[in-house]
Design a protein around this motif. Structure first.
Motif, PDB file in Angstrom:
ATOM      1  N   PRO A  94       0.766  -1.260   0.075  1.00 30.50           N
ATOM      2  CA  PRO A  94      -0.082   0.235   0.088  1.00 30.50           C
ATOM      3  C   PRO A  94       0.674   1.228  -0.017  1.00 30.50           C
ATOM      4  CG  PRO A  94      -1.061  -1.586   1.658  1.00 30.50           C
ATOM      5  CD  PRO A  94       0.193  -1.977   0.984  1.00 30.50           C
ATOM      6  N   GLN A  95       2.135   1.108   0.445  1.00 32.93           N
ATOM      7  CA  GLN A  95       2.836   2.401   0.474  1.00 32.93           C
ATOM      8  C   GLN A  95       3.272   2.786  -1.128  1.00 32.93           C
ATOM      9  OE1 GLN A  95       6.432   2.318   3.105  1.00 32.93           O
ATOM     10  NE2 GLN A  95       5.678   0.350   3.734  1.00 32.93           N
ATOM     11  N   LEU A  96       2.621   2.179  -2.089  1.00 39.40           N
ATOM     12  CA  LEU A  96       2.949   2.394  -3.338  1.00 39.40           C
ATOM     13  C   LEU A  96       1.885   3.948  -3.662  1.00 39.40           C
ATOM     14  CD1 LEU A  96       3.015  -0.650  -5.434  1.00 39.40           C
ATOM     15  CD2 LEU A  96       4.930   0.754  -5.139  1.00 39.40           C
ATOM     16  N   TRP A  97       1.008   3.922  -2.863  1.00 40.95           N
ATOM     17  CA  TRP A  97       0.071   5.035  -2.705  1.00 40.95           C
ATOM     18  C   TRP A  97       0.770   6.313  -2.255  1.00 40.95           C
ATOM     19  CZ3 TRP A  97      -3.891   7.236  -4.810  1.00 40.95           C
ATOM     20  CH2 TRP A  97      -4.624   8.113  -4.420  1.00 40.95           C
ATOM     21  N   ASN A  98       1.306   6.258  -1.168  1.00 43.11           N
ATOM     22  CA  ASN A  98       2.269   7.020  -0.683  1.00 43.11           C
ATOM     23  C   ASN A  98       3.233   7.622  -1.613  1.00 43.11           C
ATOM     24  OD1 ASN A  98       1.890   5.167   2.235  1.00 43.11           O
ATOM     25  ND2 ASN A  98       1.527   7.616   2.348  1.00 43.11           N
ATOM     26  N   VAL A  99       3.930   6.830  -2.376  1.00 47.49           N
ATOM     27  CA  VAL A  99       4.860   6.947  -3.428  1.00 47.49           C
ATOM     28  C   VAL A  99       3.997   7.871  -4.532  1.00 47.49           C
ATOM     29  CG1 VAL A  99       6.450   6.130  -5.170  1.00 47.49           C
ATOM     30  CG2 VAL A  99       6.524   5.159  -3.358  1.00 47.49           C
ATOM     31  N   LEU A 100       2.980   7.373  -4.910  1.00 47.15           N
ATOM     32  CA  LEU A 100       2.208   8.137  -6.078  1.00 47.15           C
ATOM     33  C   LEU A 100       1.869   9.510  -5.634  1.00 47.15           C
ATOM     34  CD1 LEU A 100       0.811   7.991  -8.704  1.00 47.15           C
ATOM     35  CD2 LEU A 100      -1.024   6.955  -7.646  1.00 47.15           C
ATOM     36  N   LYS A 101       1.546   9.669  -4.303  1.00 52.08           N
ATOM     37  CA  LYS A 101       1.142  11.091  -3.726  1.00 52.08           C
ATOM     38  C   LYS A 101       2.270  11.663  -3.537  1.00 52.08           C
ATOM     39  CE  LYS A 101      -1.360  11.107  -0.001  1.00 52.08           C
ATOM     40  NZ  LYS A 101      -1.572  10.952   1.373  1.00 52.08           N
ATOM     41  N   GLY A 102       3.624  11.497  -3.618  1.00 50.02           N
ATOM     42  CA  GLY A 102       4.642  12.286  -3.235  1.00 50.02           C
ATOM     43  C   GLY A 102       5.116  12.371  -2.009  1.00 50.02           C
ATOM     44  N   ASP A 103       4.782  11.564  -1.033  1.00 51.21           N
ATOM     45  CA  ASP A 103       5.016  11.494   0.342  1.00 51.21           C
ATOM     46  C   ASP A 103       6.359  10.764   0.521  1.00 51.21           C
ATOM     47  OD1 ASP A 103       2.703  12.802   1.167  1.00 51.21           O
ATOM     48  OD2 ASP A 103       1.761  10.728   1.589  1.00 51.21           O
ATOM     49  N   MET A 104       6.733   9.775  -0.365  1.00 50.78           N
ATOM     50  CA  MET A 104       7.860   8.752  -0.352  1.00 50.78           C
ATOM     51  C   MET A 104       7.996   8.537  -1.546  1.00 50.78           C
ATOM     52  SD  MET A 104       6.103   5.993   2.095  1.00 50.78           S
ATOM     53  CE  MET A 104       7.643   4.996   1.987  1.00 50.78           C
ATOM     54  N   SER A 105       9.382   7.927  -2.031  1.00 54.21           N
ATOM     55  CA  SER A 105       9.976   7.488  -2.911  1.00 54.21           C
ATOM     56  C   SER A 105       9.962   5.924  -2.880  1.00 54.21           C
ATOM     57  CB  SER A 105      11.287   8.036  -3.157  1.00 54.21           C
ATOM     58  OG  SER A 105      12.057   7.486  -4.364  1.00 54.21           O
ATOM     59  N   LEU A 106      10.318   5.310  -4.031  1.00 53.72           N
ATOM     60  CA  LEU A 106      10.604   3.824  -3.984  1.00 53.72           C
ATOM     61  C   LEU A 106      11.560   3.632  -2.962  1.00 53.72           C
ATOM     62  CD1 LEU A 106       9.636   2.376  -7.479  1.00 53.72           C
ATOM     63  CD2 LEU A 106       8.485   2.233  -5.270  1.00 53.72           C
ATOM     64  N   VAL A 107      12.869   4.394  -3.326  1.00 54.91           N
ATOM     65  CA  VAL A 107      14.067   4.328  -2.590  1.00 54.91           C
ATOM     66  C   VAL A 107      14.364   5.603  -1.743  1.00 54.91           C
ATOM     67  CG1 VAL A 107      16.560   3.998  -2.961  1.00 54.91           C
ATOM     68  CG2 VAL A 107      14.961   2.736  -4.493  1.00 54.91           C
ATOM     69  N   GLY A 108      14.726   5.428  -0.556  1.00 57.82           N
ATOM     70  CA  GLY A 108      15.029   6.572   0.364  1.00 57.82           C
ATOM     71  C   GLY A 108      15.302   5.989   1.655  1.00 57.82           C
ATOM     72  N   PRO A 109      15.577   6.756   2.622  1.00 57.13           N
ATOM     73  CA  PRO A 109      15.614   6.506   4.122  1.00 57.13           C
ATOM     74  C   PRO A 109      14.308   5.956   4.476  1.00 57.13           C
ATOM     75  CG  PRO A 109      16.717   8.545   3.774  1.00 57.13           C
ATOM     76  CD  PRO A 109      15.825   8.124   2.360  1.00 57.13           C
ATOM     77  N   ARG A 110      13.998   4.900   5.362  1.00 52.95           N
ATOM     78  CA  ARG A 110      12.653   4.542   5.854  1.00 52.95           C
ATOM     79  C   ARG A 110      12.154   5.574   6.767  1.00 52.95           C
ATOM     80  NH1 ARG A 110       9.241   1.979   4.094  1.00 52.95           N
ATOM     81  NH2 ARG A 110       8.263   1.247   5.994  1.00 52.95           N
ATOM     82  N   PRO A 111      10.870   5.954   6.399  1.00 57.66           N
ATOM     83  CA  PRO A 111      10.366   7.189   7.339  1.00 57.66           C
ATOM     84  C   PRO A 111      10.321   6.531   8.571  1.00 57.66           C
ATOM     85  CG  PRO A 111       8.506   5.988   6.112  1.00 57.66           C
ATOM     86  CD  PRO A 111       9.840   5.460   5.686  1.00 57.66           C
ATOM     87  N   CYS A 112      10.622   7.427   9.838  1.00 56.80           N
ATOM     88  CA  CYS A 112      10.703   6.844  11.194  1.00 56.80           C
ATOM     89  C   CYS A 112       9.286   7.604  11.823  1.00 56.80           C
ATOM     90  CB  CYS A 112      11.598   7.503  11.946  1.00 56.80           C
ATOM     91  SG  CYS A 112      12.130   9.332  11.835  1.00 56.80           S
ATOM     92  N   LEU A 113       8.880   7.021  12.957  1.00 48.60           N
ATOM     93  CA  LEU A 113       8.041   7.726  13.873  1.00 48.60           C
ATOM     94  C   LEU A 113       8.573   8.940  14.290  1.00 48.60           C
ATOM     95  CD1 LEU A 113       7.022   4.342  15.677  1.00 48.60           C
ATOM     96  CD2 LEU A 113       5.600   5.206  13.907  1.00 48.60           C
ATOM     97  N   GLU A 114       7.278   9.726  14.724  1.00 48.39           N
ATOM     98  CA  GLU A 114       7.514  11.018  15.304  1.00 48.39           C
ATOM     99  C   GLU A 114       8.238  11.095  16.651  1.00 48.39           C
ATOM    100  OE1 GLU A 114       3.281  12.550  14.753  1.00 48.39           O
ATOM    101  OE2 GLU A 114       4.136  13.898  13.047  1.00 48.39           O
ATOM    102  N   SER A 115       7.994   9.963  17.466  1.00 44.63           N
ATOM    103  CA  SER A 115       8.579   9.806  18.683  1.00 44.63           C
ATOM    104  C   SER A 115      10.004   9.056  18.831  1.00 44.63           C
ATOM    105  CB  SER A 115       7.630   8.823  19.409  1.00 44.63           C
ATOM    106  OG  SER A 115       7.476   7.388  18.717  1.00 44.63           O
TER     107      SER A 115
END
Length: 187
Positions: A94-115
């Protein structure tokens, strides 16, 4: 210019992945309903420029599990179907949706939690938040997870410093062929 090429590749591959993967996505949703009653998992993560965004994945843990980094979770929280999804990395689709939206890329640092303050601080020092987070990256294919924040930030910075279209494809290839185990879960 390279950022534009990478973004174009992200759009093309995420659209293709969502279209081709639609039958698999639907099957996982159906199984997920029986597994947890709520197959889609949403969580706030830290993105490019430290801007928060909502990451979307398939749920692999019991529905009432507290928000925490995977390396802090107990293995008993993972459902049997969730184990399969994690092992095959299908929980990431489902993160492909995040990639399409521009929140993420296929390749990059894994997004961390705000905590995850220690990781955020280490990444800030090394300017890791200057790029979009990714579904996979150099750290992931080398089994470096968020349990070692300094090493993770250093590996992310190393990837960013030498990033190229060739590396983009290479890291995707390594991920698709099973390299990297993902975040560790306590036994």
């Amino acid at each position: 210019m390279m950022n534009g090429i990478i973004r174009s590749l992200d759009i093309v591959f995420s659209i293709m992945g969502l279209i081709i993967g639609l039958p698999i996505l639907l099957i996982i949703v159906i199984f997920g309903v029986f597994d947890t009653g709520s197959p889609i998992f949403r969580q706030q993560r830290v993105g490019r420029g430290q801007k928060p965004f909502t990451l979307v994945k398939f749920r692999t843990m019991k529905k009432d599990t507290a928000d925490m980094a995977s390396h802090l979770a107990n293995a008993s929280l993972i459902t049997p179907f969730g184990r399969f999804l994690r092992r095959t990395k299908l929980d990431e689709l489902p993160q492909l949706w995040n990639v399409l939206k521009g929140d993420m890329s296929l390749v990059g640092p894994r997004p961390c939690l705000e905590s995850q303050y220690e990781l955020i601080e280490a990444r800030n020092k090394l300017n890791v938040f200057s790029v979009r987070p990714g579904i996979t990256g150099l750290a992931q294919v080398n089994d470096i997870d968020m349990s070692t924040p300094e090493l993770l930030a250093e590996t992310d910075a190393k990837m960013i410093a030498s990033f190229s279209v060739k590396q983009y494809f290479y890291l995707i290839f390594l991920t698709l062929t099973g390299k990297g185990a993902g975040d560790r879960i306590r036994k």
